[in-house]
Design a protein around this motif. Sequence first.
Motif, mmCIF file in Angstrom:
data_model
loop_
_atom_site.group_PDB
_atom_site.id
_atom_site.type_symbol
_atom_site.label_atom_id
_atom_site.label_comp_id
_atom_site.label_asym_id
_atom_site.label_seq_id
_atom_site.Cartn_x
_atom_site.Cartn_y
_atom_site.Cartn_z
ATOM 1 N N LEU A 271 -16.196 17.558 22.324
ATOM 2 C CA LEU A 271 -17.330 18.338 22.041
ATOM 3 C C LEU A 271 -18.409 18.114 23.344
ATOM 4 O O LEU A 271 -18.218 17.189 24.048
ATOM 5 C CB LEU A 271 -18.211 18.055 20.938
ATOM 6 C CG LEU A 271 -17.357 17.943 19.433
ATOM 7 C CD1 LEU A 271 -18.289 17.686 18.432
ATOM 8 C CD2 LEU A 271 -16.823 19.260 19.446
ATOM 9 N N PRO A 272 -19.327 19.018 23.558
ATOM 10 C CA PRO A 272 -19.263 20.312 22.901
ATOM 11 C C PRO A 272 -18.058 21.211 23.050
ATOM 12 O O PRO A 272 -17.611 21.188 24.250
ATOM 13 C CB PRO A 272 -20.655 20.990 23.501
ATOM 14 C CG PRO A 272 -20.836 20.168 24.890
ATOM 15 C CD PRO A 272 -20.221 19.052 24.703
ATOM 16 N N ILE A 273 -17.934 22.050 22.223
ATOM 17 C CA ILE A 273 -16.700 22.946 22.332
ATOM 18 C C ILE A 273 -17.057 24.230 22.134
ATOM 19 O O ILE A 273 -17.969 24.790 21.417
ATOM 20 C CB ILE A 273 -15.692 22.579 21.164
ATOM 21 C CG1 ILE A 273 -14.471 23.268 21.585
ATOM 22 C CG2 ILE A 273 -16.290 22.750 19.848
ATOM 23 C CD1 ILE A 273 -13.216 22.574 20.755
ATOM 24 N N ARG A 274 -16.581 25.091 23.288
ATOM 25 C CA ARG A 274 -16.793 26.552 23.143
ATOM 26 C C ARG A 274 -15.780 27.185 22.167
ATOM 27 O O ARG A 274 -14.662 27.329 22.494
ATOM 28 C CB ARG A 274 -16.815 27.165 24.476
ATOM 29 C CG ARG A 274 -17.948 26.815 25.461
ATOM 30 C CD ARG A 274 -17.712 27.417 26.825
ATOM 31 N NE ARG A 274 -18.972 27.061 27.547
ATOM 32 C CZ ARG A 274 -19.771 28.045 28.006
ATOM 33 N NH1 ARG A 274 -19.676 29.291 27.878
ATOM 34 N NH2 ARG A 274 -20.641 27.527 28.632
ATOM 35 N N ARG A 275 -16.066 27.672 21.000
ATOM 36 C CA ARG A 275 -15.519 28.277 20.167
ATOM 37 C C ARG A 275 -14.733 29.594 20.387
ATOM 38 O O ARG A 275 -15.321 30.396 21.084
ATOM 39 C CB ARG A 275 -16.142 28.390 18.780
ATOM 40 C CG ARG A 275 -16.592 27.051 18.185
ATOM 41 C CD ARG A 275 -17.538 27.212 16.945
ATOM 42 N NE ARG A 275 -17.537 25.975 16.007
ATOM 43 C CZ ARG A 275 -16.869 25.805 14.883
ATOM 44 N NH1 ARG A 275 -15.948 26.908 14.352
ATOM 45 N NH2 ARG A 275 -17.022 24.834 14.302
ATOM 46 N N ASN A 276 -13.344 29.612 20.180
ATOM 47 C CA ASN A 276 -12.664 30.782 20.375
ATOM 48 C C ASN A 276 -12.237 31.043 21.731
ATOM 49 O O ASN A 276 -11.909 32.027 22.227
ATOM 50 C CB ASN A 276 -13.257 32.040 19.765
ATOM 51 C CG ASN A 276 -13.344 31.704 18.425
ATOM 52 O OD1 ASN A 276 -12.610 31.349 17.349
ATOM 53 N ND2 ASN A 276 -14.582 32.106 17.812
ATOM 54 N N ASP A 281 -11.833 29.205 15.632
ATOM 55 C CA ASP A 281 -12.784 28.680 14.849
ATOM 56 C C ASP A 281 -12.009 27.908 13.541
ATOM 57 O O ASP A 281 -12.195 26.897 13.186
ATOM 58 C CB ASP A 281 -13.295 29.737 13.969
ATOM 59 C CG ASP A 281 -14.843 30.296 14.691
ATOM 60 O OD1 ASP A 281 -15.327 29.530 15.308
ATOM 61 O OD2 ASP A 281 -15.000 31.361 14.706
ATOM 62 N N ILE A 284 -10.818 24.367 15.077
ATOM 63 C CA ILE A 284 -12.000 23.664 14.984
ATOM 64 C C ILE A 284 -12.203 23.235 13.545
ATOM 65 O O ILE A 284 -12.708 21.991 13.235
ATOM 66 C CB ILE A 284 -13.104 24.142 15.757
ATOM 67 C CG1 ILE A 284 -12.580 24.529 17.169
ATOM 68 C CG2 ILE A 284 -14.438 23.102 15.945
ATOM 69 C CD1 ILE A 284 -13.594 25.327 18.085
ATOM 70 N N ASP A 285 -12.537 24.265 12.609
ATOM 71 C CA ASP A 285 -13.160 23.631 11.241
ATOM 72 C C ASP A 285 -12.216 22.650 10.670
ATOM 73 O O ASP A 285 -12.497 22.427 9.427
ATOM 74 C CB ASP A 285 -13.243 25.279 10.678
ATOM 75 C CG ASP A 285 -14.603 25.779 11.305
ATOM 76 O OD1 ASP A 285 -15.398 25.157 11.740
ATOM 77 O OD2 ASP A 285 -14.771 27.166 10.960
ATOM 78 N N VAL A 289 -13.166 16.592 14.847
ATOM 79 C CA VAL A 289 -14.270 16.643 15.848
ATOM 80 C C VAL A 289 -15.497 15.891 15.630
ATOM 81 O O VAL A 289 -15.988 15.133 16.253
ATOM 82 C CB VAL A 289 -14.167 17.812 16.653
ATOM 83 C CG1 VAL A 289 -13.320 18.457 17.230
ATOM 84 C CG2 VAL A 289 -15.142 19.128 15.585
ATOM 85 N N TYR A 290 -15.835 16.169 14.245
ATOM 86 C CA TYR A 290 -16.950 15.165 13.769
ATOM 87 C C TYR A 290 -16.737 13.953 13.688
ATOM 88 O O TYR A 290 -17.524 13.071 13.754
ATOM 89 C CB TYR A 290 -17.468 16.036 12.640
ATOM 90 C CG TYR A 290 -17.907 17.666 12.493
ATOM 91 C CD1 TYR A 290 -18.483 18.132 13.644
ATOM 92 C CD2 TYR A 290 -17.190 18.492 11.722
ATOM 93 C CE1 TYR A 290 -18.809 19.470 13.826
ATOM 94 C CE2 TYR A 290 -17.581 19.795 11.733
ATOM 95 C CZ TYR A 290 -18.360 20.279 12.676
ATOM 96 O OH TYR A 290 -18.714 21.769 12.958
ATOM 97 N N ALA A 293 -17.077 12.218 16.755
ATOM 98 C CA ALA A 293 -18.447 12.310 17.375
ATOM 99 C C ALA A 293 -19.032 11.167 16.517
ATOM 100 O O ALA A 293 -19.795 10.509 16.990
ATOM 101 C CB ALA A 293 -19.270 13.622 17.047
#
Lengths: 311, 311, 311
Positions: A271-276, A281, A284-285, A289-290, A293
Motif C-alpha cells: 500500500l498505497p495501491i492503485r486499484r485496477n 478491486d 484487493i478486497d 493488505v489491511y 498495514a
Amino acid sequence: MNNFTSVNEVANPNKLVQQVLDIKQNTSYPKVGENKSLALIFFNPSLRTRMSTQKAAQNIGMDVTMMNIDADTWNIEFENGTVMDGSTQEHIKDAVQIISGYCDLMGVRTFANLQNRHKDYEEEVLSKFLEYSSVPIISLESAIRHPLQSLADLTTIAESKIQKPKVVLSWVPHPKKLPQAVANSFLEWIVETDAEITLTHPKGYELSKEFTDGIPISNNQKKALKNADFIYAKNWSSYSNYGQTPEVAQNWVITAKKMNLSNQGKFMHCLPIRRNVVASDEVIDNSLVYQQAKNREHAAQAVLQNIVEAL
Amino acid sequence: MNNFTSVNEVANPNKLVQQVLDIKQNTSYPKVGENKSLALIFFNPSLRTRMSTQKAAQNIGMDVTMMNIDADTWNIEFENGTVMDGSTQEHIKDAVQIISGYCDLMGVRTFANLQNRHKDYEEEVLSKFLEYSSVPIISLESAIRHPLQSLADLTTIAESKIQKPKVVLSWVPHPKKLPQAVANSFLEWIVETDAEITLTHPKGYELSKEFTDGIPISNNQKKALKNADFIYAKNWSSYSNYGQTPEVAQNWVITAKKMNLSNQGKFMHCLPIRRNVVASDEVIDNSLVYQQAKNREHAAQAVLQNIVEAL
Amino acid sequence: MNNFTSVNEVANPNKLVQQVLDIKQNTSYPKVGENKSLALIFFNPSLRTRMSTQKAAQNIGMDVTMMNIDADTWNIEFENGTVMDGSTQEHIKDAVQIISGYCDLMGVRTFANLQNRHKDYEEEVLSKFLEYSSVPIISLESAIRHPLQSLADLTTIAESKIQKPKVVLSWVPHPKKLPQAVANSFLEWIVETDAEITLTHPKGYELSKEFTDGIPISNNQKKALKNADFIYAKNWSSYSNYGQTPEVAQNWVITAKKMNLSNQGKFMHCLPIRRNVVASDEVIDNSLVYQQAKNREHAAQAVLQNIVEAL
C-alpha cells in the motif's frame, strides 16, 4: 539491536517475527519507552509509516517528535567540502548531529532519486544519518530497502501458519517510476524464512543481483503464480536501465483469474495501491493488505522495544 | 455515543450541553482517555478545531496523531471501480481502513466543494469515513454540518441562563464563497433547546428546507434583530443557485446601531471573522466570540469522553 | 518569570545560566509541567528551535501543540480598524486571544521582514502576542532578538569556566539578507556577564546603538580576534541602510589561520551554518556549535520550568 536498516542487523529474523506476533496478542504494553524520545524525520510524505510508527511509540510510552524535511523550505547539503553559497542551507553532517542530540532514537524516511544508481545503492542519505548520528537509527524506508515493511510482511505470512509456504513476488504495472526498495527488502527478508520464494517480472525489470542471488526468476507471470500460497505484488522501475520504465507487452495486472492459478493464494501489497492498475478491486478486497498495514504497527513496536531496551 | 457527526446521534442534546458546562467548571479531569489514541485528519487547514480538539484530548490523557491530507501530496480516489492510472494514489476505502487500524477514535475535517450540491449534501467524504472506519468518527466539520461548533454555541447560550432566549441567525457579507455548514448545524441544534429561533437572510440565500423546516424566516434583517437576546452572524453561499453569491443590495454588516435594535443582545460568530466586513470592530469587541471559541475545547472533551467511555 | 522575550525580563541572567547548567547535570526531571499545555506557533520553518523546545517541554511532562502559520494558508491581519475584505482572514487580536485560551503557555517564532525597520524594531508581531495573550509568552526568536539562543550561548561559554573570557562577536559573510536578531540578543545578554566583549564588522554593518552602547567596535577583524577566548560568528544585514547588504571588500570568512590569532579561542555559531562561506570546515569541525545546539534544550527547559512554576 542497535540500528535497524536492513535484515543484516537482525540476529534472528524469525525470532523477531515471533516477537511481533506476541506483541499483537497483547493489548497493554510495558511502558519501556517512558522518558525516551523518538524523532521521526521524513524526506517525503507518509501515511502508514508515520501513523504506525507513532502509534507503536505511544504504545510503549515514548515521546515522539516529527520533522518534515521539505525541499522547498530546508535544503540540505550532502557533499563534503562544498562552499555552501548556493541554495543549500545546512549540511547533513550538522543537521544529523543536532537532531540526534535532541532524541534517544531516530527514524528516517528517505527515497531513491532514481537518477543516479550508484548514489541510491550506496544509500547516500541514510548512510549519512548512520555516520553522523549519536543515537540509533531506524529506517522508515530508504533508497533501496524498507525493512519495517518486510518485517510486517513476514509477520503476515507467519500468521497463516503454512509450513514452507510458496511465495511469489510479482512485478505489476504502475503509471509512475517507483524505487526497488520494497522488492529488494522483501527478498532479503523472505530468504531468512522457510518460505519457497519465486520472483517474476517482465524482461528489463531484473533487480540487483545483490538481492536475487539464488532466487528462481521467471518472466512468465502465469507460470510463476501456479500453486502459490502468497502473491506479493509490487511495481518497480528498471535497475539495469536505471529508473526507466521500458514498455511491457503483456498484461501484468493481478486479476481474480490469475489468482485462481494459485493454491487459494493470498494477495499481498504494501500500500498505497492503485486499484485496477496493480490489481483488480476483487483481488484487493479479498487480500491481506489491511492485515499487513496493521502489522506495521506491531513490527515497529518490536523494533522500538528492542532498541530502547538496549540503550 | 458512537459517532458524532450530527445532532441526530445525540440522545439528549440539552443533557450534553449540561455535561459541557460541568466540564468547564472543573480544572482537573479523570484520565479516561489514557492508552487511547485519537487520529485527527484534516482535508484543509484549521486553527481552532485543531487546537481545541487536541487540548480536549490531552485533558483526558489521550494520545493524538495528526494528518494533513494535502491535495498536492496525497491524492485520494473517491469513486468506486475507477482504474487508478491518473493522479489519485490511494482509494478512500483503503486509506480509511488503514487509518482506523492505527487509532481508537478518528476526527475528520472536510469541506463542501460548493460545486456539486448533491455530492456535498450526501457528505461524499464524511460518509466514506463512516462507511469504512472500524472506529468511531467525530466530525470536525463536514460539507454540511459543524456539530462541535454548534455544541459550543449552545453551551455559550446556556451560560447566559436566559429562559427561552430569542436567537436570530443572520446572514452577513463575506468576500468569499462559503459553505452552509455552520448555519445548517446551528439550526438543527438550536431547535432542540427552548430558544426561539429566527432566521434572516437576503433573498436568494435560502438554506436547505431540511434545516429550516418550521423556522420563521425574514428577509428584513432589522426587523428580525428586534428584541433578540443573541445575534448569531454567519455568511453562506446560495443553496438554490448552489455555491453562487448573488449580489445583495442592502447592507447586512452587523453594526453597533443594529445591535441596539436587540434586547441588549449578544453577538456570536464561529470565527475566524473578517472584521468590519461581517461585523464592526465595536460589535466584535463586545461579543461572545472568545467564549464560544473556548467552549470548543469543553465541547470536544465531552464528546471524546462519551465516546471513549463507550468503547 | 512571566514572559521571556528579552534579557530585560530576567532578574538575574547569571543565576539563570547556572540553572541551565544544573539541569544539564541531571538526566531525570521533576514533571513540573504535567497537565500544562504549551503551544508553539511558527511563522516560519524551524529545526533546532522546534525540536529543542519540544524536547524541553517533554522532559518536564508538558503537552505540546504545534501550529505553523503559513502565509499561503492562513493570512493574518495586523492593522487595527482594517476592513478585512482582502486576503487576510483573521485578525492577530482574535487569533492570539483564541490560541491563548487553549494553552497555559505560548512560544512564538517570528522574523524580521527587513523592509520596514520601524516595524521590525517595534516587534510588530511579537508585541501583538504580548498585548493580546492571556498566558505567558516565550520568544522562540523575534524580529530583533533570540533570547533562548543567547541563554544557550552564555551557558556554553560558562561551561569553559574561564574567568573574564574575551569574547569577540564577528560579522561573517552570507549569500542572503539576514536579520540582526542573534547579534543584538547576544550583545544584550553577554554584557550581563563578566565577559569582555568586542564587536567587529565591516563598515556599513553597524548594529543599532540600543544594543552596542558601551561595547568596543572594530572594523579590523584580525585585530579583534587577537587573544580571543571565544569567537562568535554571525552574519547580519545593514541596520542603517536597512536590510541591505553593502559589498564588503575584505574576506571576513573565519578560517583556521584567523583562529590562530586567538587565544586557542573556541568558535561559536547559532546554526544553521553555511560551511566554507561563514567559516571553513576545519573551524566548524573543531567548534562549540553542537554544544550550543544541545544547550538550547536545557535553556528552554529552565525557562519553561520557571514560567510554569510561576503560573
